[in-house]
Design a protein around this motif. Structure first.
Motif, PDB file in Angstrom:
ATOM      1  N   LEU A 234      69.477  76.729  21.428  1.00 25.17           N
ATOM      2  CA  LEU A 234      70.277  76.798  20.227  1.00 25.17           C
ATOM      3  C   LEU A 234      70.130  78.396  19.831  1.00 25.17           C
ATOM      4  O   LEU A 234      71.008  78.985  19.033  1.00 25.17           O
TER       5      LEU A 234
ATOM      6  N   ASN B 255      65.124  68.557  25.618  1.00 23.35           N
ATOM      7  CA  ASN B 255      65.510  70.056  25.528  1.00 23.35           C
ATOM      8  C   ASN B 255      64.872  70.769  26.594  1.00 23.35           C
ATOM      9  O   ASN B 255      64.956  72.252  26.882  1.00 23.35           O
TER      10      ASN B 255
ATOM     11  N   SER C 211      70.156  71.358  28.633  1.00 20.34           N
ATOM     12  CA  SER C 211      69.644  72.848  28.406  1.00 20.34           C
ATOM     13  C   SER C 211      70.183  73.642  29.597  1.00 20.34           C
ATOM     14  O   SER C 211      70.601  74.913  29.112  1.00 20.34           O
TER      15      SER C 211
ATOM     16  N   SER D 155      77.938  78.112  22.400  1.00 20.94           N
ATOM     17  CA  SER D 155      77.565  77.850  20.904  1.00 20.94           C
ATOM     18  C   SER D 155      77.742  76.271  20.381  1.00 20.94           C
ATOM     19  O   SER D 155      77.034  75.784  19.745  1.00 20.94           O
TER      20      SER D 155
ATOM     21  N   SER E 277      75.470  73.960  22.095  1.00 25.60           N
ATOM     22  CA  SER E 277      74.394  73.934  21.381  1.00 25.60           C
ATOM     23  C   SER E 277      74.346  73.066  19.853  1.00 25.60           C
ATOM     24  O   SER E 277      73.495  72.431  19.717  1.00 25.60           O
TER      25      SER E 277
END
Lengths: 279, 329
Positions: free
Chosen positions: A119, B262, B283, B300, B303
């Motif tokens: 992120l 993750n 991920s 993005s 994410s």
């Protein structure tokens, strides 16, 4: 309360299986590091045909391991020192003062630990690159950028572990110092910190290990000159050859210091870490 | 860990416990209301700069068209609203279908890895509960995978799992004769199993460590009382150990879930950057699609969707466990 025969045998079976599971890769790492190249290119053998330290010599020239090692050492130690220093002040504030936003701070800091690294990766990449073009400050592909990034990775747990340690130091000691006229900072450095030395050492080791083992950001935010071990070790597999004996030798060399540090400080480290994780 | 004297309370005290935290408000602190904020400032600035602000920047990027052409000139990137989300979350489109596949792989991987890590950790902690010769050595050995840098551990496993030169096939095929053909472990369907084994090897020591700490808070008298009642091993485990470990387990499972879901390092090092389809964790999927296509807008968006999913799961988890905890009390 006595252990029954069944329990004893159950215990032995469980422990043997777990020990085998854990030991096998460690055994392979150690024995393969002592093998000549020929051994690791043929079918697996349990023991080197001719034990040799050649891989420990060759590994420095196959890839620039020395440079990777210096980069990793530099980045990890600077990040660890800064992270612990910043964490000490923050933990002192959280442990010794009631202030507005105290709960919010703890929750926010801890929850960033849980967010996926991916992120932050894309925005940070873009931010670092753009800061570089706009101001000339090199964060992308530099050791400075890695240090700043890594020190925040260990910060949340470091703060949390230190709050636990500081909380266990009786406030009577603070008050005695304050009666003697010591200000807050003198109280921190002369009373609280000396009593929390094991905690501070454990947190430093934790911060160092975090930076030493980081892969995701190292794979994107470094170039040939700032590359760390995490990415550098992959250089041993070339198109033509995979030098498994040298990979194992290099892995051994970069693992032994942190594992030894961890095991020596196990007691403090485990106590602090579980306090952080479990509370 | 021999009863840590200066160690903080491990499981009993909650951060807000009145007993654990005597009120710290003193005249001095009232006269210096700024001091705590000054002490926090460095940590706060760093957290904001590296975590909080990038998170919002990431959310902003997910609304932009940020392809190769716009990356060099970020300010000129056009704003496209929710288009990126529409692309990556449309399960009928190619990007959405791949993301969905990757999502299910990650779910299966996480459930299996967390379950097995918890099981092994509990088993080890319970059998190491009573003292015997060699206990300290075993404890140190069991913690070693956790202390190893992740890349050296995973590289070593990738050597073990090589088709022609690895230990795993040597044992399975040459020594035990269980299989006729040497299977590939790092490509194709088997890669999921390989990834799972490596992941469990790496993460079960953390479960072991937390449960071991939790076990120290169970008073011996409870076991003695149970033994007097004639409770055997399994009864004691079910009626004393597991209920007493509940607070530890609740946090442990959540932390393991978030870390495993993750996980990037294990597949990245094990497969050398390009995970096979059967082991395409989320991920690594986002990483690869971002840096292969240089479409940071789509990356993005994925994410952000991942973050929202994790927040939702965490919220539901906390809600359920809190409610169950209250009805038990």
């Amino acid at each position: 309360m006595r252990e029954t025969t069944g329990e004893r045998w159950g215990r032995r079976v469980v422990l043997t299986l777990l020990a085998l599971f854990v030991l096998t890769p460690l055994y392979v790492m150690v024995t393969s590091a002592a093998k000549p190249l020929q051994d690791v290119q043929d079918s697996f053998t349990w023991w080197p045909s001719r034990p040799t330290a050649q891989a420990f010599v060759d590994m420095w020239s196959t890839v620039p391991l020395g440079r990777y090692l210096v980069n990793s050492l530099l980045v990890s130690s600077v990040a660890a020192v800064f992270s612990v220093t910043v964490a000490i002040f923050a933990a002192f504030a959280v442990s010794r003062y009631r202030f507005r936003g105290r709960g919010l701070f703890s929750v926010t800091v801890l929850s960033t630990q849980m967010f996926p690294g991916i992120l932050f990766l894309l925005p940070l990449f873009l931010i670092y690159v753009n800061i570089g073009t706009a101001t000339g400050i090199e964060l992308y592909a530099s050791r400075t950028g890695l240090i700043v990034t890594y020190l925040t990775f260990s910060l949340p747990f470091s703060i949390w572990m230190l709050v636990g340690y500081f909380d266990s130091i009786p406030r009577g000691l603070d008050e005695a110092a304050q009666v003697d006229g010591a200000g807050p900072l003198r109280t921190l450095f002369q009373v609280v910190l000396p009593a929390a030395v094991p905690g501070v050492v454990a947190v430093t080791v934790y911060a160092f290990m975090t930076a030493w083992g980081e892969v995701l950001f190292a794979s994107v935010m470094t170039d040939e000159s700032s590359r760390t071990l995490a990415v550098g070790l992959q250089g041993y597999s070339t198109q033509f050859n995979v030098y498994w004996n040298q990979i194992m030798a290099a892995s051994l060399v970069v693992s032994v210091p942190v594992v030894a540090g961890f095991l020596v400080l196990q007691r403090y480290f485990v106590a602090g870490l579980t306090a952080g994780a479990v509370k | 860990m021999a009863t840590p004297t200066r160690a903080p309370a491990l499981t009993g005290a909650h951060p807000g416990d009145a007993a654990a935290r005597p009120p710290a408000v003193r005249p001095r602190t009232r006269r210096r209301p700024l001091l705590p904020y000054l002490l926090l400032a460095p940590a706060l600035v760093l957290e904001l700069a590296i975590h909080v602000i990038p998170m919002f920047v990431g959310a902003f990027m997910s609304l932009q068209e940020l392809t190769r052409f716009h990356l060099r000139d970020w300010s000129g990137a056009p704003f496209v609203g929710l288009d990126n989300f529409r692309d990556v979350l449309d399960v009928d489109g190619p990007a959405g279908a791949q993301l969905l596949h990757s999502f299910w792989v990650t779910v299966a991987y996480t459930i299996a890895s967390v379950g097995l890590s918890w099981l092994l950790g509990t088993a080890a902690a319970v059998v190491l509960q009573r003292p015997f010769r060699g206990r300290a050595v075993l404890r140190a050995l069991f913690l070693t995978p956790y202390a190893l840098p992740v890349y050296t551990a995973v590289i070593t496993w990738s050597f073990l799992l090589q088709r022609d030169t690895g230990l795993v096939n040597h044992v399975l095929v040459d020594q035990l004769g269980l299989l006729d053909e040497r299977p590939f472990w790092l490509i194709g369907e088997n890669s999921f199993v390989a990834l799972l084994v490596v992941s469990v090897w790496r993460s079960w020591p953390f479960a072991f460590l937390c449960i071991m700490a939790g076990l120290q808070n169970i008073p011996t008298e409870m076991y003695e009382a149970a033994a007097i009642d004639g409770a055997g091993f399994w009864r004691r485990l079910r009626d004393v150990t597991l209920p007493m470990l509940r607070p530890v387990n609740l946090v442990l499972v959540l932390v393991l879930f978030l870390w495993t879901f993750n996980d990037f390092n294990t597949p990245y090092v094990l497969f050398g950057g390009s995970a096979p389809e059967a082991a395409d964790l989320i991920s690594i999927h986002i990483y690869r699609s971002s840096f292969e296509t240089w479409d940071f807008g789509a990356g993005s968006a994925m994410s952000v969707a991942l973050l929202l999913f994790l927040l939702a799961v965490t919220a539901v988890y906390l809600l359920i466990t809190n409610r169950r905890g209250r009805s038990h009390a």
